[in-house]
Design an enzyme around this catalytic site. Sequence first.
Site, mmCIF file in Angstrom:
data_model
loop_
_atom_site.group_PDB
_atom_site.id
_atom_site.type_symbol
_atom_site.label_atom_id
_atom_site.label_comp_id
_atom_site.label_asym_id
_atom_site.label_seq_id
_atom_site.Cartn_x
_atom_site.Cartn_y
_atom_site.Cartn_z
ATOM 1 N N CYS A 114 26.160 45.276 33.801
ATOM 2 C CA CYS A 114 27.292 44.562 33.194
ATOM 3 C C CYS A 114 26.868 43.675 32.013
ATOM 4 O O CYS A 114 27.703 43.293 31.197
ATOM 5 C CB CYS A 114 28.030 43.741 34.230
ATOM 6 S SG CYS A 114 28.816 44.765 35.491
ATOM 7 N N HIS A 250 32.282 38.545 29.861
ATOM 8 C CA HIS A 250 32.354 39.757 30.689
ATOM 9 C C HIS A 250 33.534 39.581 31.642
ATOM 10 O O HIS A 250 33.704 38.530 32.256
ATOM 11 C CB HIS A 250 31.049 39.922 31.465
ATOM 12 C CG HIS A 250 31.105 41.008 32.474
ATOM 13 N ND1 HIS A 250 31.606 42.260 32.177
ATOM 14 C CD2 HIS A 250 30.737 41.042 33.782
ATOM 15 C CE1 HIS A 250 31.527 43.012 33.272
ATOM 16 N NE2 HIS A 250 31.017 42.300 34.253
ATOM 17 N N ASN A 280 36.915 45.349 36.026
ATOM 18 C CA ASN A 280 35.541 45.197 35.542
ATOM 19 C C ASN A 280 35.059 46.544 35.009
ATOM 20 O O ASN A 280 34.822 47.469 35.782
ATOM 21 C CB ASN A 280 34.654 44.704 36.698
ATOM 22 C CG ASN A 280 33.215 44.466 36.269
ATOM 23 O OD1 ASN A 280 32.795 44.883 35.197
ATOM 24 N ND2 ASN A 280 32.462 43.799 37.130
#
Length: 323
Positions: A114, A250, A280
Site C-alpha cells: 500500500c 492512502h 482500499n
Amino acid sequence: MTIRAVVKGVGHYLPERVVQNAEFEKTIDTSDEWIRSRSGIERRHFAAEGQTTSDLAARAAGAALANAGLTVDDIDAIVVATSTADLTFPSAATMVQARLGMTRGFAYDVQAVCAGFVYALANANALIVSGQVRRALVIGAETFSRLMDWTDRGTCVLFGDGAGALVLEAHDGSGTPADRGILSVDLNSDGRHRDILYVDGGVSTGTTGHLRMQGKEVFRHAVEKLAETAHTALEKIGLSGEDVDWIVPHQANIRIIEATAKRMQVPMDRVVVTVQDHGNTSAASIPLALSVGVTRGQIKPGDLVVTEAIGGGLAWGSVVLRW
Ligand SMILES: CC(C)(COP(=O)(O)OP(=O)(O)OC[C@H]1O[C@@H](n2cnc3c(N)ncnc32)[C@H](O)[C@@H]1OP(=O)(O)O)[C@@H](O)C(=O)NCCC(=O)NCCS
C-alpha cells in the site's frame, strides 16, 4: 540550480463494476452499517473477469498522458507500483509499455504494497533529479479483489481495484519549497511486522494466496507512523502542517485518515477523501485520490500536497510536492 520532478498530468481508471456494501450481506455475516462505521467505505470497483492490473494501469496512463498533452514518445521511463502484477514476471510495467505502444525507454515495477505509490514517486523523482530521464510515467495499479478470501469478513469488504497515474517532467527550480514539483521524501520499512499484513501464497507455495491481516494491529501502526512520516518529510524542508494545502492520504480507513490529519493539525476540509467510493486500492489509492482531487477542483497548481501511506512489510512513507 535544482532539478525538480514536476507533475505535468494526472489520470485514473476504475473498472466498471461497482459493488455496494449491501452486496456482501448476501454472502457473509456483515452489514452496510458495520462497514461504513468501521471503515468509511460505501462501495468499491472490481475488475471484470480477465481484466488485469496492466490493463487498468495502461488506461490510467493514457488518461494522464492526455491530461499532460503528451504521447508515449515523450516518455523515457515507466514505474508501476503494484503487488498484483498480471504474472510473476515480466513486470506489469513492461506490459503497460507494450499496451501503450512504447518501444523506447525502460519500465519496471516497484513493490511496497500500500506504500507502493509513495515509493514509486520517490524512485521516479530520483531518476529525474539525477538526470537519467526527463519524463516518467508513475502508475499505481491493483486488482486486490484477486487476493481476497471471500469468507473472511475482516478483510474482503475493505479492498477494491483501480489505477491512477502521474506524468512527471524535469523542470529547473530554485531549490526552495516555493518550487513546483517533488520537494521532499521520507521512506521507512520494518520487516519485523511481516505477520500482521501479508499474502499466504506466492512462488514458495505455488499458489496466489489470500490477503491475511490483523486489522487492529495494522490500525495502531498506521495512526502512529503516518503522521510521523509526513511530519518528517515536511520538517526536512522547514515546513509544517500549517503550510499544507492538501493531505492526499492512502485511502484505507476514514478513521485512520482522520486520526492522521488530527495529529498533523490539518483540518479535514484540507484532506482529499475517496475511501467511500474506492475502498482500499493499495498502491492505486493515492494516484486515484490525486486525480479525483484535481477533477473535483480541490487540488490546484501551486498547492502544497502531502501524500502518506503504509502497508505490508511494514513499509511506509511520505512525499511532499507542490502541484
Ligand atoms: C479492519 C478494521 C476496519 C476493523 O475495525 P475494528 O474497529 O478494529 O474492529 P475489530 O477488529 O475490533 O472487530 C470488531 C468485531 O467486528 C467483527 N467484524 C470484522 N469484520 C466485520 C465485518 N465485515 N462485518 C461485521 N463484523 C465484522 C470482528 O469479528 C469483531 O468481532 P468480535 O469482537 O466478536 O471478535 C480496522 O481494524 C482497520 O481498518 N484496520 C486497518 C486496516 C488497514 O488499514 N489495512 C490496510 C493497511 S494498508
